[in-house]
Design an enzyme around this catalytic site. Structure first.
Site, PDB file in Angstrom:
ATOM      1  CB  SER A 180      -0.934   0.014   1.213  1.00 38.47           C
ATOM      2  OG  SER A 180      -0.197  -0.033   2.412  1.00 38.47           O
ATOM      3  CE  LYS A 203      -3.524   1.140   4.689  1.00 37.40           C
ATOM      4  NZ  LYS A 203      -3.276   0.688   3.309  1.00 37.40           N
TER       5      LYS A 203
END
Length: 802
Positions: free
Chosen positions: A679, A722
């Site tokens: 990511s 996140k």
């Protein structure tokens, strides 16, 4: 008599570890050549006299004068027998003598000795000590030989001389070598009496202790024999009266319980067989207790005993809302299961896996589900489990065998359909003792666990009615076959608003109760709770938040314990008094990002986090250097990002010579924490584009997404964690993969309204949003498309604002 008359020249017989006393006989075996020659010389003399003295060390074979003690005994050879390798003698000590000097030149030792008379000192102390010695010796003699024909007093009466009596007593109690030599060298009767008295007293203490130990052992044996005889008599009496023995009564009780127990046919047949075997075994047999414990397990397991589920959906919703704030998806899943059980009571229990960071309430949620269902709750921690037998049990052939944890938990629950929480399933390990995760494959498979076999029970037990709930911080360490057997439910972190509500509803009341305070005594306003959340904790859950509230409550409790009356309201500015300096601050050093730095979003077991990826050029060097404990996947993402930026250098307005002539160093703080995953690909690509172009990325923007070699932005996991991490860090502008748009549905509407979220399909979308000045450098056909995309985004944003 003069000294000359009291002197003599005699052959010397040295002794090893032995001392001869005057007036006493001693048998000896002699084998050394020098000693044999001395005996031969003594036998040729008229009175067969010889001087017997002890050696200082038994290891010396040819002693000299320095190797011999100064005081010895003149002796007479009473009897001699020759044998193979030496002689056997019986000698009698005559008188003490002092070794003056050895005469040289002989095959044997020959010495000038000065005869010493026995001590003759008298007095009251000598007489008293003499009587005490005789009394002590008499007690020892009676303890050693109670059937002796002559008492010690009679024996001593036949020996008139006091020193003769002392030497005789010394030989009777077997004095040690050193003590015997000291007694022989004693210059006075008083010194000799003191020495023998100390040794007699020690000997008496040893004998008394020996007699005590022997008496205890005899009494113990006598007691066991009496108990055995009494048991035999009791058994005979019980048989005459028609009563049962304890063993028979125990077997009868087990048989009664077996007849009353509701067991499956296979379990009943095995229990009857084991009970018949138990009745034939003596109670002292090793297998008796093993068989009895096995029967107890069969009878105590709830084979067909179930609790009735409470299927009131409204009540279940109320309980779940009382115990936990929010968690809508999880609560709905439990309500769905209740509805299924209400419509189909024979439905199999689900296997739920709650995955999320620490402190979000996974374990306590299992307790709430049990309370809502009305089931018995049992928790079993799997963290650090390495032995497969802990789950499956040990075979009964092993000493100390026992059933596995699963059956023990069901036995404690007392029903066959409890809610069993398997905590920390991601922490299970494996070693030479087996793989517990493999055992969980059968336990957690609804198609197999209706005939679960425990190694100790060795009978099929139905686990299909047990509701298993597992918890984990991450799915990465859970084997894929095991993960496939569970329904994954993610428990994400909480927003700041949710944490404030949780603190007000649960944490503050619980800490007030723990510290003995009331809600009127301590007040924590929302501003104070917000300051604690922002400046003293940085977590996805609320565990550290509860600790901080507890510290404030304890500090306040001290004031009330010291006599304070009234109310305490802790404001944000007063927190430093209770919690100390603030631990976390808004990021100041990153307000202006230099070229080569970009903010990325990462998922961790503790929730989400913001990572600043830094890149610098290394002039006159080659290659890519990566630091920060990056895993293999993350290293490949960095290489992919560098290759893509290099391939698009012309379109991005980057000097290709800079890429060819310089190396790149990419670092991801914090360096001590291992990191992995794809990511960070778009963040690394942004950092490299910023580095090569010399343009800074926006400091209010963070991003996540996987980048491909052709520039596509692929979706990643952990979006909710996140996004919440970026919000906690004060970042409100986010770049996310387009295909992750649906993941934001999990966020509260208030959170989504606060954020400016840009969705990207290609890396060019990310670069234009993160590095605005890059638009002036873009070349090629993609520029117009990117500009139109930006125009559409601006129009949509304006419409949303209005």
């Amino acid at each position: 008599m003069s000294d000359v008359e009291r002197a003599a020249v005699l052959p010397v017989l040295p002794l090893k570890n032995s001392v001869l006393f005057p007036h006493l006989l001693m048998p000896l075996a002699v084998g050394r050549p020098g000693s044999l020659a001395a005996i031969e010389a003594a036998l040729t003399s008229e009175d067969k006299s010889i001087f017997v003295v002890a050696q200082r060390s038994a290891e010396v074979e040819e002693p000299q004068q320095s190797d011999l003690f100064a005081i010895g005994v003149t002796a007479v050879i009473k009897r001699m027998e020759r044998g193979e390798g030496g002689m056997r003698l019986i000698i009698q000590g005559i008188e003490r003598a002092e070794l003056a000097a050895l005469e040289p030149g002989e095959k044997y030792l020959k010495a000038n000795v000065r005869l010493l008379p026995d001590p003759t000192d008298e007095g009251t102390e000598v007489e008293a000590l003499h009587r005490e010695v005789l009394g002590q010796a008499s007690r020892i003699h009676s303890m050693i030989d109670q059937s002796a024909e002559l008492s010690l007093e009679q024996i001593m009466a036949q020996v008139g001389d006091m020193m003769h009596q002392i030497y005789l007593l010394a030989s009777m109690i077997s004095l040690g070598f050193e003590a015997s030599q000291q007694l022989l060298e004693a210059p006075t009767r008083l010194a000799a009496l003191r020495l023998i008295y100390e040794n007699l007293r020690h000997e008496a203490q040893v004998l008394e202790l020996r007699q005590k130990i022997a008496m205890q052992a005899q009494n113990e044996m006598g007691r066991e024999q009496r108990e055995y005889m009494l048991r035999q008599q009791m058994r005979a009496i019980q048989e005459e009266l028609g009563e049962q023995s304890p063993e028979q009564a125990d077997s009868a009780e087990l048989r009664r319980r077996l007849e009353e127990a509701d067991l499956p046919d296979e379990a009943r047949k095995e229990a009857q067989r084991e009970l018949g075997r138990l009745e034939r075994l003596p109670t002292a047999a090793p297998d008796y207790q093993i068989t009895r414990a096995y029967l107890e397990l069969i009878l105590e397991l709830p084979w067909q005993k179930y609790t009735e589920d409470n299927l009131d959906l409204a009540r279940a919703r109320q309980i779940l809302d009382e115990d936990h704030y929010d968690l809508r998806e999880l609560k709905e899943r439990i309500i769905e299961q209740l509805a299924v059980l209400k419509l189909n009571p024979s439905a199999k229990a689900p296997i739920l896996c709650l995955v999320g960071p620490p402190g979000v309430g996974k374990t306590s949620l299992g307790q709430s589900i049990a309370r809502a269902l009305g089931r018995t709750f049992e928790r079993m921690s799997l963290g650090g489990l390495h032995d497969e037998a802990e789950l499956r049990g040990h075979r009964r052939t092993y000493i100390g065998a026992m059933p596995g944890r699963v059956l023990r938990a069901i036995r404690r629950a007392g029903v066959a359909n409890p809610l069993l929480l398997l905590d920390e399933i991601d922490k299970v390990g494996s070693d030479y003792r087996g793989d517990p995760a493999a055992a969980l494959l059968e336990i957690l498979d609804p198609a197999q666990n209706n005939t679960f076999h425990d190694n100790y029970l060795d009978l099929p037990f139905d686990l299909s009615k047990v509701m298993f709930i597992t918890t984990a911080n991450t799915l990465d360490t859970i084997p894929r076959p095991l993960r496939d057997r569970m329904e994954i439910l993610r428990v994400a972190g909480y927003t700041d608003e949710e944490k404030i509500e949780i603190a007000k509803r649960y944490l503050v009341p619980r800490q007030l109760h723990e510290t003995g305070l009331t809600a009127e005594q301590l007040v924590l306003p929302d501003e104070t709770l917000s300051r604690i959340i922002h400046r003293y904790t940085r977590e996805a859950g609320v565990r550290e938040l509860e600790r901080m509230i507890g510290r404030v409550a304890r500090k306040t409790a001290v004031r009330f314990a010291e006599g304070y009356q009234g109310m305490v309201e802790v404001g944000p500015e007063q927190l430093t008094e209770s919690l100390g300096p603030e631990r976390f601050f808004e990021e100041q050093a990153r307000q202006k990002l230099p070229p080569g730095v970009a903010a990325g979003l990462a998922w961790t077991e503790a929730g989400g986090d913001v990572l600043y990826i830094e890149a610098v050029l290394l002039p006159e060097q080659k290659g890519l250097t990566l630091t920060g404990q990056l895993g293999e996947v993350m290293q490949e993402s960095a290489k992919t990002a560098q290759s893509y930026i290099a391939s698009k250098s012309a379109e991005l307005g980057i000097d290709a010579a800079t890429i060819r002539q310089s190396g790149v160093h990419i670092h991801v703080p914090a360096g001590a924490i291992p990191k992995d995953g794809p990511s960070a690909g778009v963040t690394m690509a942004t950092a490299l584009a910023s580095l090569y172009t010399g343009l800074s990325a926006r400091s209010d923007t963070a991003m996540t997404g996987e980048v491909t070699l052709t520039g596509l932005v692929m979706p990643v996991g952990g979006i909710k964690e996140k996004v919440l991490a970026a919000r906690r860090a004060g970042i409100r502008r986010l770049i996310l993969p387009k295909r992750n748009e649906h993941d934001l549905d999990e966020l509260a509407e208030q959170v989504r309204q606060e954020l400016d979220i840009i969705y990207a399909e290609r890396i060019e979308d990310v670069l234009l949003a993160a590095v605005p000045d890059l638009a002036s450098r873009l070349t090629g056909p993609s520029t117009a498309f990117r500009a139109s995309t930006d125009d559409k985004r601006m129009v949509a944003k304006e419409a949303e604002n209005h």
